[in-house]
Scaffold this motif. Structure first.
Motif, PDB file in Angstrom:
ATOM      1  N   SER A 198       0.820  -1.215   0.000  1.00 39.61           N
ATOM      2  CA  SER A 198       0.000   0.000   0.000  1.00 39.61           C
ATOM      3  C   SER A 198       0.851   1.261   0.000  1.00 39.61           C
ATOM      4  N   GLU A 199       2.140   1.100   0.345  1.00 41.37           N
ATOM      5  CA  GLU A 199       3.074   2.218   0.331  1.00 41.37           C
ATOM      6  C   GLU A 199       4.483   1.687   0.122  1.00 41.37           C
ATOM      7  N   TRP A 200       5.383   2.588  -0.267  1.00 38.25           N
ATOM      8  CA  TRP A 200       6.763   2.179  -0.466  1.00 38.25           C
ATOM      9  C   TRP A 200       7.442   1.910   0.871  1.00 38.25           C
ATOM     10  N   MET A 201       8.094   0.737   0.960  1.00 41.42           N
ATOM     11  CA  MET A 201       8.833   0.365   2.158  1.00 41.42           C
ATOM     12  C   MET A 201      10.090  -0.402   1.757  1.00 41.42           C
ATOM     13  N   PHE A 202      11.169  -0.157   2.481  1.00 45.72           N
ATOM     14  CA  PHE A 202      12.401  -0.923   2.305  1.00 45.72           C
ATOM     15  C   PHE A 202      12.799  -1.542   3.635  1.00 45.72           C
ATOM     16  N   GLU A 203      13.193  -2.798   3.568  1.00 45.76           N
ATOM     17  CA  GLU A 203      13.672  -3.509   4.752  1.00 45.76           C
ATOM     18  C   GLU A 203      15.025  -4.134   4.420  1.00 45.76           C
ATOM     19  N   HIS A 204      16.018  -3.890   5.260  1.00 46.48           N
ATOM     20  CA  HIS A 204      17.360  -4.431   5.033  1.00 46.48           C
ATOM     21  C   HIS A 204      17.594  -5.679   5.877  1.00 46.48           C
ATOM     22  N   ARG A 205      18.157  -6.695   5.242  1.00 51.85           N
ATOM     23  CA  ARG A 205      18.508  -7.926   5.934  1.00 51.85           C
ATOM     24  C   ARG A 205      19.919  -8.325   5.555  1.00 51.85           C
ATOM     25  N   SER A 206      20.889  -7.602   6.071  1.00 51.05           N
ATOM     26  CA  SER A 206      22.282  -7.886   5.767  1.00 51.05           C
ATOM     27  C   SER A 206      23.185  -7.147   6.730  1.00 51.05           C
ATOM     28  N   LYS A 207      24.253  -7.802   7.141  1.00 48.54           N
ATOM     29  CA  LYS A 207      25.251  -7.148   7.979  1.00 48.54           C
ATOM     30  C   LYS A 207      26.021  -6.087   7.198  1.00 48.54           C
ATOM     31  N   HIS A 208      25.936  -6.140   5.874  1.00 51.44           N
ATOM     32  CA  HIS A 208      26.664  -5.185   5.044  1.00 51.44           C
ATOM     33  C   HIS A 208      25.888  -3.898   4.794  1.00 51.44           C
ATOM     34  N   PRO A 261      23.395  -0.606   6.247  1.00 48.92           N
ATOM     35  CA  PRO A 261      22.923   0.145   7.413  1.00 48.92           C
ATOM     36  C   PRO A 261      21.419  -0.016   7.548  1.00 48.92           C
ATOM     37  N   PRO A 262      20.820   0.472   8.634  1.00 50.88           N
ATOM     38  CA  PRO A 262      19.357   0.428   8.740  1.00 50.88           C
ATOM     39  C   PRO A 262      18.711   1.110   7.536  1.00 50.88           C
ATOM     40  N   ALA A 263      17.583   0.585   7.098  1.00 50.07           N
ATOM     41  CA  ALA A 263      16.915   1.120   5.912  1.00 50.07           C
ATOM     42  C   ALA A 263      16.431   2.545   6.150  1.00 50.07           C
ATOM     43  N   GLU A 264      16.631   3.382   5.145  1.00 46.69           N
ATOM     44  CA  GLU A 264      16.151   4.752   5.212  1.00 46.69           C
ATOM     45  C   GLU A 264      14.684   4.807   4.820  1.00 46.69           C
ATOM     46  N   ALA A 265      14.082   5.969   5.021  1.00 52.49           N
ATOM     47  CA  ALA A 265      12.738   6.189   4.491  1.00 52.49           C
ATOM     48  C   ALA A 265      12.780   5.953   2.987  1.00 52.49           C
ATOM     49  N   ALA A 266      11.703   5.406   2.458  1.00 56.65           N
ATOM     50  CA  ALA A 266      11.703   4.955   1.067  1.00 56.65           C
ATOM     51  C   ALA A 266      12.167   6.044   0.102  1.00 56.65           C
ATOM     52  N   LYS A 267      11.676   7.253   0.251  1.00 55.74           N
ATOM     53  CA  LYS A 267      12.012   8.319  -0.701  1.00 55.74           C
ATOM     54  C   LYS A 267      13.484   8.726  -0.618  1.00 55.74           C
ATOM     55  N   ASP A 268      14.152   8.370   0.496  1.00 55.16           N
ATOM     56  CA  ASP A 268      15.572   8.680   0.655  1.00 55.16           C
ATOM     57  C   ASP A 268      16.473   7.506   0.288  1.00 55.16           C
ATOM     58  N   HIS A 269      15.866   6.378  -0.028  1.00 58.99           N
ATOM     59  CA  HIS A 269      16.642   5.171  -0.312  1.00 58.99           C
ATOM     60  C   HIS A 269      17.269   5.266  -1.698  1.00 58.99           C
ATOM     61  N   PHE A 270      18.567   4.925  -1.811  1.00 58.55           N
ATOM     62  CA  PHE A 270      19.276   5.068  -3.078  1.00 58.55           C
ATOM     63  C   PHE A 270      18.631   4.241  -4.188  1.00 58.55           C
ATOM     64  N   ILE A 271      18.214   3.018  -3.907  1.00 58.24           N
ATOM     65  CA  ILE A 271      17.614   2.177  -4.942  1.00 58.24           C
ATOM     66  C   ILE A 271      16.279   2.766  -5.393  1.00 58.24           C
ATOM     67  N   TYR A 272      15.493   3.274  -4.452  1.00 54.06           N
ATOM     68  CA  TYR A 272      14.239   3.936  -4.839  1.00 54.06           C
ATOM     69  C   TYR A 272      14.527   5.140  -5.723  1.00 54.06           C
ATOM     70  N   GLN A 273      15.534   5.933  -5.364  1.00 55.79           N
ATOM     71  CA  GLN A 273      15.854   7.128  -6.142  1.00 55.79           C
ATOM     72  C   GLN A 273      16.273   6.760  -7.559  1.00 55.79           C
ATOM     73  N   LYS A 296       6.814  -3.152  -1.388  1.00 55.79           N
ATOM     74  CA  LYS A 296       7.685  -3.460  -0.269  1.00 55.79           C
ATOM     75  C   LYS A 296       8.895  -4.179  -0.839  1.00 55.79           C
ATOM     76  N   VAL A 297      10.093  -3.708  -0.483  1.00 56.15           N
ATOM     77  CA  VAL A 297      11.321  -4.267  -1.022  1.00 56.15           C
ATOM     78  C   VAL A 297      12.209  -4.732   0.132  1.00 56.15           C
ATOM     79  N   ILE A 298      12.448  -6.025   0.191  1.00 53.31           N
ATOM     80  CA  ILE A 298      13.391  -6.580   1.163  1.00 53.31           C
ATOM     81  C   ILE A 298      14.743  -6.694   0.473  1.00 53.31           C
ATOM     82  N   VAL A 299      15.755  -6.047   1.051  1.00 58.25           N
ATOM     83  CA  VAL A 299      17.069  -5.982   0.428  1.00 58.25           C
ATOM     84  C   VAL A 299      18.049  -6.854   1.208  1.00 58.25           C
ATOM     85  N   GLU A 300      18.665  -7.779   0.510  1.00 59.85           N
ATOM     86  CA  GLU A 300      19.736  -8.599   1.060  1.00 59.85           C
ATOM     87  C   GLU A 300      21.007  -8.311   0.260  1.00 59.85           C
ATOM     88  N   SER A 301      22.154  -8.280   0.939  1.00 65.47           N
ATOM     89  CA  SER A 301      23.385  -7.975   0.218  1.00 65.47           C
ATOM     90  C   SER A 301      24.560  -8.751   0.777  1.00 65.47           C
TER      91      SER A 301
END
Length: 303
Positions: free
Chosen positions: A38-48, A50-62, A79-84
């Motif tokens: 229903s809205e843009w969300m990013f969730e990070h799952r990686s030790k590599h 940092p904590p996920a930024e607000a969606a509009k500030d996220h580099f991949i979203y930009q 909703k985007v779950i990011v693993e790296s």
């Protein structure tokens, strides 16, 4: 829209005298799991990461938003779950992988139907040069060039490298901007001619399978390694120790501080073991060339 996964490999660029033009995809990955929301969300799952930024500030979203805007498209919320598996600011193409992932995210959710050539052109425009984004997108070893005669990136691609790759990844960062500041603004014609010749012979060695020659040329670079060596801890020690253990050549990966050795096939494990003793504070890893580049799986387009 049902979920899908985007996977983009890491990359090692510059490769000695191949400054801003030679890059190779590696088997470490940035992975996005994308689903409708229903809205843009990013969730990070990686030790590599940092904590996920607000969606509009996220580099991949930009990157995705920038790509969509070029085609006057609107990004539907996801909703985007990011693993790296790619550490940041280590010379392994983390930025380029994110650029390619953002472009593909927009390509999928906006149904842009971009081909590989278009993706490469936009990725190069966003990143500034093609040496990391080309292998991240296409896989393999890629030699690139941008000329005034054409408005596209020219490239040669091969995956036929019969070598082992050993990476030496430290636990500290080196920003690309810092590594670029130490480079000269200009070269004399004599120096440019010598540096270009070294690069040409290195590429010929890699493509023809004369890896001993290629290794010598890697370590003879005049474009960037002599200037960046002082920024890389243990630079000379790593090159010397790897050579004694049988490596063809060892160079800075990207802008550093990671370094990479090219070694005879089958010797990589012994070099990893030996170099781990030399570099106890590093992650010393045997890697392979990723031959596929960008991948999208389990994709179902929007209704």
């Amino acid at each position: 829209m049902n979920g899908f996964t985007i996977s983009v490999p890491a990359s090692s660029a510059n490769i000695g005298p191949g400054f801003d033009s030679a890059g190779m995809a590696l088997n470490r990955y940035l992975t996005l799991h994308v689903q409708e929301s229903s809205e843009w969300m990013f969730e990070h799952r990686s030790k590599h990461l940092p904590p996920a930024e607000a969606a509009k500030d996220h580099f991949i979203y930009q990157m995705a938003e920038r790509m969509a805007s070029e085609f006057e498209a609107v990004l539907p919320p996801c909703k985007v779950i990011v693993e790296s598996e790619i550490p940041l600011a280590r010379g392994m193409g983390s930025s380029a992988s994110a650029v390619v992932a953002g472009i593909e995210l927009a390509n999928q959710v906006c149904r842009l139907e971009l081909n590989q050539e278009q993706k490469l052109e936009w990725a190069t425009k966003f990143e500034g040069h093609p040496d990391n984004v080309a292998p991240a997108l296409l896989g393999g070893l890629i030699i690139t060039a941008e000329t005034k005669q054409t408005d596209k990136v020219e490239y040669f691609q091969t995956s036929n490298l019969n070598m082992d790759l050993v990476l030496y990844i430290p636990d500290f960062e080196l920003k690309t901007e810092t590594a670029r500041k130490v480079l000269p603004e200009t070269f004399s014609r004599t120096d440019a001619t010598a540096a270009s010749g070294i690069g040409n012979v290195m590429i010929a060695g890699l493509i023809s399978g004369n890896y001993e020659l290629a290794g010598r040329m890697m370590e003879a670079d005049l474009f960037h390694e002599p200037y960046r060596a002082s920024l890389i801890q243990n630079y000379d020690e790593i090159r010397q120790a790897a050579k004694e253990m049988g490596a063809y050549g060892t160079v800075i990966s990207g802008a550093g501080p990671t370094m990479i050795s090219f070694a005879p096939k089958g010797t990589g494990e012994s070099i990893v073991k030996g170099m781990q003793a030399v570099l106890p504070d590093y992650s010393v890893e045997l890697m392979e060339v990723d031959r596929n580049g960008l991948r999208v799986e389990k994709l179902q387009l929007c209704k």
